[in-house]
Design a protein around this motif. Structure first.
Motif, PDB file in Angstrom:
ATOM      1  N   SER A 202      81.635 139.915  67.619  1.00 59.36           N
ATOM      2  CA  SER A 202      81.087 138.780  68.378  1.00 59.36           C
ATOM      3  C   SER A 202      79.991 138.010  67.653  1.00 59.36           C
TER       4      SER A 202
ATOM      5  N   GLY B  95      86.893 134.370  67.452  1.00 61.15           N
ATOM      6  CA  GLY B  95      87.724 133.544  68.316  1.00 61.15           C
ATOM      7  C   GLY B  95      87.380 133.616  69.791  1.00 61.15           C
TER       8      GLY B  95
ATOM      9  N   ARG C 205      89.895 128.582  67.193  1.00 57.94           N
ATOM     10  CA  ARG C 205      90.641 129.834  67.313  1.00 57.94           C
ATOM     11  C   ARG C 205      90.659 130.272  68.781  1.00 57.94           C
ATOM     12  N   ASN C 206      90.186 129.421  69.659  1.00 57.64           N
ATOM     13  CA  ASN C 206      89.955 129.785  71.052  1.00 57.64           C
ATOM     14  C   ASN C 206      90.863 129.051  72.037  1.00 57.64           C
TER      15      ASN C 206
ATOM     16  N   ILE D 111      92.150 141.400  71.405  1.00 55.68           N
ATOM     17  CA  ILE D 111      90.986 142.288  71.470  1.00 55.68           C
ATOM     18  C   ILE D 111      91.400 143.739  71.264  1.00 55.68           C
TER      19      ILE D 111
ATOM     20  N   PHE E  45      94.134 136.745  74.828  1.00 55.03           N
ATOM     21  CA  PHE E  45      92.854 137.299  74.406  1.00 55.03           C
ATOM     22  C   PHE E  45      92.869 138.827  74.513  1.00 55.03           C
TER      23      PHE E  45
ATOM     24  N   ASP F  48      94.990 143.950  67.776  1.00 58.49           N
ATOM     25  CA  ASP F  48      95.141 143.107  66.591  1.00 58.49           C
ATOM     26  C   ASP F  48      95.166 143.933  65.300  1.00 58.49           C
TER      27      ASP F  48
ATOM     28  N   TYR G   4      88.563 138.799  66.883  1.00 56.19           N
ATOM     29  CA  TYR G   4      88.361 138.686  68.327  1.00 56.19           C
ATOM     30  C   TYR G   4      87.524 139.849  68.858  1.00 56.19           C
TER      31      TYR G   4
ATOM     32  N   GLN H 265      86.507 135.885  73.509  1.00 57.90           N
ATOM     33  CA  GLN H 265      87.274 136.807  74.345  1.00 57.90           C
ATOM     34  C   GLN H 265      87.667 136.178  75.675  1.00 57.90           C
TER      35      GLN H 265
END
Length: 429
Positions: free
Chosen positions: A201, A207, A129-130, A142, A138, A145, A198, A209
């Motif tokens: 953590s 995914g 997902r990164n 963050i 990103f 979304d 996102y 940051q």
């Protein structure tokens, strides 16, 4: 005719040679197999801790043609034992039967996760997902979304803040999941997971940051060594486990490749579920939908409906085995790669989700007993039976061989086009 007992013994021997129980064992086997196959070997140190160094190892078997076939394993850590076995089978085959395309085998994209039977990397990030090229992607995920609300409906179940007791592990969790599914729907639960978070953590399917070291190092390596290769000459297979009926594999990729992939990997009842399209939109379109661009309208998350292997992936971004990521590793503006994920089924969606929840809470809140907690994820993504392992080797090799044939055909067409462009009169005659 070879006796059946001899064939079975040979198959068992192949299983023993190709499969491993630990990351270090798998790595040692891969390096030795690469050496005996006369492959170029490169190692990228991803991270290290008190237990040692974790590396992604890359074997390159040069071919005589212009095509390139890439097989990657361990993007999701614990899932790497199947992909590692397929790569060892490929190396063993190439020793006896060289192929025209160059073959690149990327072993353990997420070595930390593979070593600790985690799906996530050393930073708790889901590498699948990164894989986003633009830092702004990103930032939007963050800050804006809209799927955050869907994920946080399940957050208390996904991400407990303390390790559960024995009753919850074996009984209570099933009632908890049943309640959440009855309330919100199984499809909503799966979408919340596979679309990723996102912001949480320490959560499942985080995914990240920022782009993770595994991706940054691998991208730089591929651009350095293969930046001259046309993207249209590349086929990339990323091997995973977990989705679908046990031992049945499915190929997932872009809608643009559906017609070609239906020919390459048709449905074989009891063996292969064929090709499913999980990505109908581009990354930019999907992020715009998730983050509220005025041009995209409202975001609708279905709570109920068919839940197959590709369900929920409509909103997923950052997938490594996707053309939008892989084509940037090769010659600029040189077409599309044929990129796909091969997924081998293990357990049901619910059992896999349970295993992920238990391993993750143990990693974050009971690290001293993590060996116990990670046994759930190991058993959910790595089915250690002869039948499952044989299926993985058979189907993994079958798809690899078809991609090699496809690469050879593409290279042949390219050569014909070069001849036609150089001597148009001869062609017209």
């Amino acid at each position: 005719m070879v006796p059946a007992s001899v064939m079975a013994s040979s198959a068992d021997g192949l299983v023993n040679e190709c499969f491993s129980e630990t990351y270090m064992e798998a790595r040692a086997k891969f390096l030795e197999a690469s050496r005996t196959a006369s492959a170029e070997v490169h190692s990228l140190e991803i991270t290290k801790d008190a237990e040692g160094s974790y590396t992604t190892d890359i074997a390159i078997v040069r071919g005589s043609g212009s095509g390139l076939v890439v097989v990657s394993s361990g993007t999701h850590g614990v899932e790497g034992y199947a992909g590692s076995a397929v790569q060892l089978h490929v190396l063993d085959t190439l020793k006896r039967a060289p192929v025209k395309p160059t073959v690149v085998l990327i072993h353990a994209v997420n070595p930390f996760g593979m070593a600790h039977y985690r799906r996530w990397n050393e930073n708790n990030v889901d590498l699948n997902r990164n894989a986003l090229h633009d830092a702004d992607n990103f930032a939007q995920l963050i800050e804006k979304d809209k799927l955050r609300d869907t994920y946080y409906k399940f957050d208390g179940m996904f991400n407990p803040r303390r390790p559960p007791g024995c009753f919850y592990v074996h009984v209570g969790i099933w009632f908890h999941m049943a309640f959440q599914i009855a309330r919100y729907g199984l499809k909503a639960l799966k979408t919340a997971l596979v679309a990723a978070t996102y912001t949480q953590s320490q959560g499942l399917f985080f995914g990240g940051q920022e782009l993770q070291p595994s991706h940054a190092l691998l991208r730089a390596f591929m651009q350095k060594h293969f930046g001259h290769v046309r993207a249209s000459n590349v086929a990339w297979l990323d091997v995973h486990t977990g989705l679908g009926p046990c031992g049945i594999d499915v190929l997932m990729g872009a809608a643009e490749d559906a017609a070609e992939m239906a020919q390459i990997c048709p449905v074989v009842p009891g063996e292969c579920a064929g090709f499913q399209t999980g990505f109908g939109r581009s990354t930019e379109e999907t992020i715009a939908l998730r983050c509220g661009s005025p041009d995209t309208g409202g975001l609708v998350v279905e709570s109920r409906g068919k839940v197959d292997q590709s369900a929920g992936y409509d909103f997923t971004v950052g997938i490594m085995g996707r053309d939008e990521w892989t084509r940037e590793l090769f010659m600029p503006s040189s077409g599309r790669t044929l990129s796909m994920t091969q997924e081998f089924g293990t357990l049901s969606n619910i059992k896999v989700a349970r295993a992920l929840m238990l391993e993750n809470v143990g990693f974050h809140h009971d690290r001293i007993n993590h060996e116990y907690w990670r046994s759930f994820s190991r058993d959910a993504f790595y089915v250690r039976t002869r039948d499952w392992k044989r299926r993985v080797l058979k189907r993994g090799m079958d798809v690899f061989e078809k991609l090699v044939s496809r690469a050879e055909a593409v290279a042949g067409m390219n050569e014909q086009n070069k001849v036609a462009q150089a001597n148009p009169a001869a062609v017209s005659a």
